[in-house]
Scaffold this motif. Structure first.
Motif, short mmCIF file in Angstrom:
data_model
loop_
_atom_site.label_atom_id
_atom_site.label_comp_id
_atom_site.label_asym_id
_atom_site.label_seq_id
_atom_site.Cartn_x
_atom_site.Cartn_y
_atom_site.Cartn_z
N LEU A 199 0.87 -1.20 0.03
CA LEU A 199 0.17 0.16 -0.11
C LEU A 199 0.74 1.12 0.07
CD1 LEU A 199 -2.97 0.56 2.40
CD2 LEU A 199 -1.09 2.34 2.22
N ASN A 200 1.87 1.39 0.94
CA ASN A 200 2.71 2.43 1.08
C ASN A 200 3.43 2.75 -0.24
OD1 ASN A 200 2.06 2.82 3.47
ND2 ASN A 200 3.70 1.66 4.37
N ASN A 201 3.78 1.78 -1.14
CA ASN A 201 4.60 1.81 -2.10
C ASN A 201 3.68 2.43 -3.24
OD1 ASN A 201 6.90 0.90 -1.55
ND2 ASN A 201 6.49 -1.08 -1.80
N PHE A 202 2.57 1.78 -3.27
CA PHE A 202 1.37 2.12 -4.34
C PHE A 202 1.09 3.98 -4.09
CE2 PHE A 202 -3.14 3.41 -5.11
CZ PHE A 202 -3.49 2.87 -6.32
N THR A 203 0.90 4.18 -2.77
CA THR A 203 0.77 5.59 -2.58
C THR A 203 1.76 6.76 -2.99
OG1 THR A 203 1.39 5.67 -0.41
CG2 THR A 203 -0.85 5.06 -0.81
N GLN A 204 3.07 6.19 -3.16
CA GLN A 204 4.05 7.13 -3.40
C GLN A 204 4.24 7.01 -5.00
OE1 GLN A 204 5.51 8.94 -1.21
NE2 GLN A 204 4.40 7.97 0.35
N GLY A 205 3.55 6.13 -5.41
CA GLY A 205 3.84 6.24 -7.16
C GLY A 205 2.83 7.57 -7.84
N THR A 206 3.06 7.48 -9.10
CA THR A 206 2.61 8.73 -9.98
C THR A 206 1.06 7.90 -10.58
OG1 THR A 206 4.55 9.32 -10.40
CG2 THR A 206 2.67 9.98 -11.85
N ALA A 207 0.03 8.75 -10.38
CA ALA A 207 -1.27 8.43 -10.83
C ALA A 207 -1.24 7.97 -12.36
CB ALA A 207 -2.24 9.26 -10.42
N GLN A 208 -1.47 6.90 -12.82
CA GLN A 208 -1.39 6.58 -14.38
C GLN A 208 -2.41 7.37 -15.03
OE1 GLN A 208 0.96 4.35 -15.43
NE2 GLN A 208 1.82 4.68 -13.38
N GLN A 209 -3.60 7.65 -14.48
CA GLN A 209 -4.52 8.41 -15.28
C GLN A 209 -4.55 9.79 -14.80
OE1 GLN A 209 -6.71 6.95 -17.55
NE2 GLN A 209 -5.21 5.14 -17.44
N HIS A 210 -3.64 10.31 -14.41
CA HIS A 210 -3.44 11.69 -13.96
C HIS A 210 -4.63 12.33 -13.15
CE1 HIS A 210 -0.11 11.31 -17.01
NE2 HIS A 210 -1.13 10.88 -18.01
N GLY A 211 -5.14 11.43 -12.26
CA GLY A 211 -6.13 11.84 -11.18
C GLY A 211 -5.66 11.42 -9.88
N SER A 212 -6.68 11.02 -9.22
CA SER A 212 -6.60 10.64 -7.86
C SER A 212 -6.01 9.15 -7.77
CB SER A 212 -7.94 10.61 -7.01
OG SER A 212 -8.50 11.86 -6.92
N ARG A 213 -5.49 8.51 -6.70
CA ARG A 213 -5.15 7.07 -6.43
C ARG A 213 -6.05 6.97 -5.11
NH1 ARG A 213 0.73 8.04 -5.63
NH2 ARG A 213 -0.20 10.24 -5.30
N VAL A 214 -6.52 5.77 -5.17
CA VAL A 214 -7.50 5.26 -4.13
C VAL A 214 -7.02 3.77 -3.58
CG1 VAL A 214 -10.09 4.71 -3.47
CG2 VAL A 214 -9.37 6.71 -5.16
N VAL A 215 -7.07 3.73 -2.32
CA VAL A 215 -6.83 2.58 -1.79
C VAL A 215 -8.00 1.96 -0.83
CG1 VAL A 215 -5.31 1.08 -0.19
CG2 VAL A 215 -4.37 2.92 -1.68
N LEU A 216 -8.72 0.84 -0.98
CA LEU A 216 -9.66 0.26 -0.14
C LEU A 216 -9.21 -0.93 0.72
CD1 LEU A 216 -12.49 0.03 -2.77
CD2 LEU A 216 -11.85 1.94 -1.43
#
Length: 307
Positions: free
Chosen positions: A95-112
């Motif tokens: 999860l932490n690695n995911f949140t530090q990445g760049t949004a592929q669709q140039h918008g928000s990133r969401v974790v459930l």
């Protein structure tokens, strides 16, 4: 748009207003009893956050981002699943690695994070830094039936949304429409106001057997039915623990004084503890013992208090 249950719409509209005003917290906890629709709310909120053409009612369902999400291929959505009974530190590192990445669709990133209360202590500690300093445009949504079981440090860093289901008459009407059956008056209270759980019990006829079991208990405690008949009808009922707890709390102890209530609850809790280790004929003996003790407590409470 992800379709929501009607009782969730008012709170969802509140969330959308916060999203539109860029005021939605970056870490949220959706809490409430099982069967109230927390997963549905989380999916709808994630869809709205990721949508490129958000509507007043939520995600448009037609933009590229919505289509990717519907296909299960959205690179900016992470649903934290685990193959064990607990969410471990490795999953939180992902999860932490995911949140530090760049949004592929140039918008928000969401974790459930479903079943968030199952995080281990190490996993909760690993999540804290991300919750304290969330990357811009990243939202973490925790879902739980057991809010008090989340660590205090996690709770203090998340905005809580306690999901509720509205008025009983409206929910009863909804249940009747969905199932084409008449919902017993006790059902929603038994399900802690959770319509989806109530609907499941209604559809598979468990509600009808629960209603009969409550009638059986009422007949026993009013002296109209013999103990052996009660035990025969109730033993091995898969809902027995919850059924007895509901009957005791909602119907048996409400008229009693505090000390009498505590004595009855102690007997029930002891039976629950022992029931996990009791099988076969011994379960009938244990149930016989509990019902006998409860009746004795109601008839001669003073002796039990002094013992």
């Amino acid at each position: 748009m992800t379709e929501l249950y009607p009782w969730l719409l008012p709170q969802f509209q509140q969330m959308l207003a916060l999203v539109d005003n860029e005021q939605l917290a970056h870490a949220l906890v959706l809490s409430g009893p099982a069967g109230i629709g927390k997963a549905s709310m989380a999916d709808a909120l994630a869809a709205a956050l990721l949508c490129k053409n958000r509507q007043p009612t939520g995600a448009c369902g037609q933009c590229k981002s919505c289509l990717l999400r519907q296909a299960g291929n959205h690179a900016d959505l992470l649903i934290l699943h685990t193959e064990t009974q607990h969410i471990g530190v490795d999953a939180i590192r992902q999860l932490n690695n995911f949140t530090q990445g760049t949004a592929q669709q140039h918008g928000s990133r969401v974790v459930l994070i479903p079943v968030a209360e199952t995080m281990t202590e190490a996993a909760a500690n690993a999540l804290l830094k991300t919750l304290e300093e969330p990357p811009a445009g990243c939202f973490i949504i925790l879902i739980t039936n057991q809010y008090p079981q989340l660590s205090a440090t996690i709770r203090s860093r998340c905005q809580r949304w306690q999901l509720t289901a509205g008025s009983t008459p409206d929910l009863t009407d909804w249940l009747n429409r969905q199932s084409q059956k008449s919902a017993p008056a006790f059902l929603l209270e038994y399900c802690q106001g959770a319509p989806l759980k109530a609907l499941r019990l209604l559809v598979d006829d468990t509600a009808a057997s629960l209603e009969q079991a409550l009638t059986t208990l009422e007949a026993y405690f009013s002296g109209e039915l013999e103990l052996t008949s009660v035990v025969k009808q109730l033993d091995q009922n898969p809902e027995l623990s919850g059924l007895l707890g509901f009957y005791i709390r909602q119907r048996l102890i409400r008229p009693l004084a505090f000390l009498r209530q505590q004595a009855v609850l102690t007997a029930y809790q002891r039976w629950c503890r022992d029931a996990t280790r009791i099988i076969g004929q011994n379960s009938a003996l244990a149930l016989t013992g509990l019902l006998t003790e409860l009746k004795s407590l109601l008839q001669h409470p003073e002796a039990k208090w002094k013992s």
